[in-house]
Design a protein around this motif. Structure first.
Motif, PDB file in Angstrom:
ATOM      1  N   THR A 129      13.064 -25.899  15.289  1.00  0.00           N
ATOM      2  CA  THR A 129      13.620 -27.130  15.854  1.00  0.00           C
ATOM      3  C   THR A 129      13.356 -27.116  17.360  1.00  0.00           C
ATOM      4  N   ASP A 130      13.459 -28.296  17.985  1.00  0.00           N
ATOM      5  CA  ASP A 130      13.252 -28.366  19.437  1.00  0.00           C
ATOM      6  C   ASP A 130      14.254 -27.476  20.160  1.00  0.00           C
ATOM      7  N   GLU A 131      15.480 -27.461  19.648  1.00  0.00           N
ATOM      8  CA  GLU A 131      16.518 -26.637  20.274  1.00  0.00           C
ATOM      9  C   GLU A 131      16.156 -25.162  20.222  1.00  0.00           C
ATOM     10  N   ASN A 132      15.707 -24.706  19.047  1.00  0.00           N
ATOM     11  CA  ASN A 132      15.343 -23.295  18.915  1.00  0.00           C
ATOM     12  C   ASN A 132      14.121 -22.938  19.761  1.00  0.00           C
ATOM     13  N   VAL A 133      13.167 -23.864  19.825  1.00  0.00           N
ATOM     14  CA  VAL A 133      11.978 -23.636  20.650  1.00  0.00           C
ATOM     15  C   VAL A 133      12.371 -23.500  22.116  1.00  0.00           C
ATOM     16  N   ASN A 134      13.319 -24.334  22.554  1.00  0.00           N
ATOM     17  CA  ASN A 134      13.777 -24.264  23.946  1.00  0.00           C
ATOM     18  C   ASN A 134      14.496 -22.945  24.227  1.00  0.00           C
ATOM     19  N   LYS A 142       6.490 -19.290  24.819  1.00  0.00           N
ATOM     20  CA  LYS A 142       6.151 -20.688  25.105  1.00  0.00           C
ATOM     21  C   LYS A 142       5.019 -21.146  24.185  1.00  0.00           C
ATOM     22  N   GLU A 145       3.895 -28.410  22.669  1.00  0.00           N
ATOM     23  CA  GLU A 145       4.747 -29.350  21.957  1.00  0.00           C
ATOM     24  C   GLU A 145       4.160 -29.657  20.577  1.00  0.00           C
ATOM     25  N   GLY A 146       5.025 -29.632  19.569  1.00  0.00           N
ATOM     26  CA  GLY A 146       4.570 -29.904  18.209  1.00  0.00           C
ATOM     27  C   GLY A 146       3.923 -28.713  17.533  1.00  0.00           C
TER      28      GLY A 146
END
Length: 244
Positions: A129-134, A142, A145-146
């Motif tokens: 998820t975006d949250e986990n990636v952050n 790093k 995106e996507g």
């Protein structure tokens, strides 16, 4: 002086009894702790069994694999409860027992490399998820995106691969393995004690604690007697006269 000596002797005997009594009282505390550890161990296994079943497969067919993963995790300094809880979480998020087994190894490396607990690392790997990636970006992971799961997991492997094994070989890791094995022994004792804990607890409340309370009361009486003897026997006055 004879009365003084007699009272001191009685206090000495009771003091010895208090030391023994304290030991007796500490033993049940350990037994209670061991029984609770065994109960917690059983509860984590029940959660894992349910998590496996919820993925659509029977636990009996997965039991051997789970056992191997737990033993492997313990060699890396993770407890059986930590491994089971990690698997339960991964299965709930991925819906696949097989996929969870694969991600566990990466979660262990991430936990050791990033200095986070295994449950947190497993949660981060359960779903992309975006949250986990952050969150992972804070640990230097790093990706564009996507990015796909494969790309994200590859980045984690490149940064933290082998960290769990490195920790296991360190002094801290070996000490953790010792702690885990001692914990397993405690759980084994606790599992054997669970059926008799009710009887033991009743014995403590009905016999040991009242006896200990009675001894404390007797010591108080004897100390008062000792003070009376000292006060009226002239021992204190004689001691001062000798010093003078």
């Amino acid at each position: 002086a004879s009365g003084f000596t007699k009272v001191l002797g009685q206090i000495g005997k009771i003091a010895g009894g208090l030391v023994l009594g304290a030991g007796i009282l500490k033993a049940p505390a350990f037994f209670m702790s061991a029984a609770k550890a065994a109960a917690d161990d059983a509860a984590s296994m029940d959660r894992l069994k349910k998590a496996v079943v919820n993925t659509g497969v029977a636990f009996e067919g997965q039991a051997r694999q789970v056992e191997l993963l737990i033993k492997s995790g313990q060699r890396l300094g993770f407890s059986d409860d930590q491994i089971r809880n990690s698997l339960s979480l991964l299965m709930a998020q991925t819906g696949s027992a097989t996929e969870s087994y694969k991600r566990l190894a990466l979660a262990q490396d991430l936990a050791r490399g990033a200095g986070i607990d295994l449950e947190t690392s497993s949660r981060l790997l359960g779903k992309v998820t975006d949250e986990n990636v952050n969150v992972l970006a804070r640990y230097g992971i790093k990706v564009k995106e996507g990015a796909t799961e494969t790309e994200l997991f590859g980045a984690i492997q490149a940064r933290f691969g082998g960290q769990a094994d490195t920790f296991a070989k360190s002094n801290a890791g070996m000490m953790e393995q010792v702690r885990i094995r001692l914990g397993e022994l405690k759980e084994t004792i606790g599992a054997a004690l669970l059926p008799i804990m009710a009887t033991l607890t009743n014995f403590l409340l009905s016999t040991v604690v009242p006896a200990f309370e009675a001894v404390i009361g007797k010591v108080s009486d004897l100390i008062r007697s000792l003070l009376d003897i000292i006060t009226h026997s002239g021992l204190v006055r004689g001691a001062f006269e000798t010093l003078g």
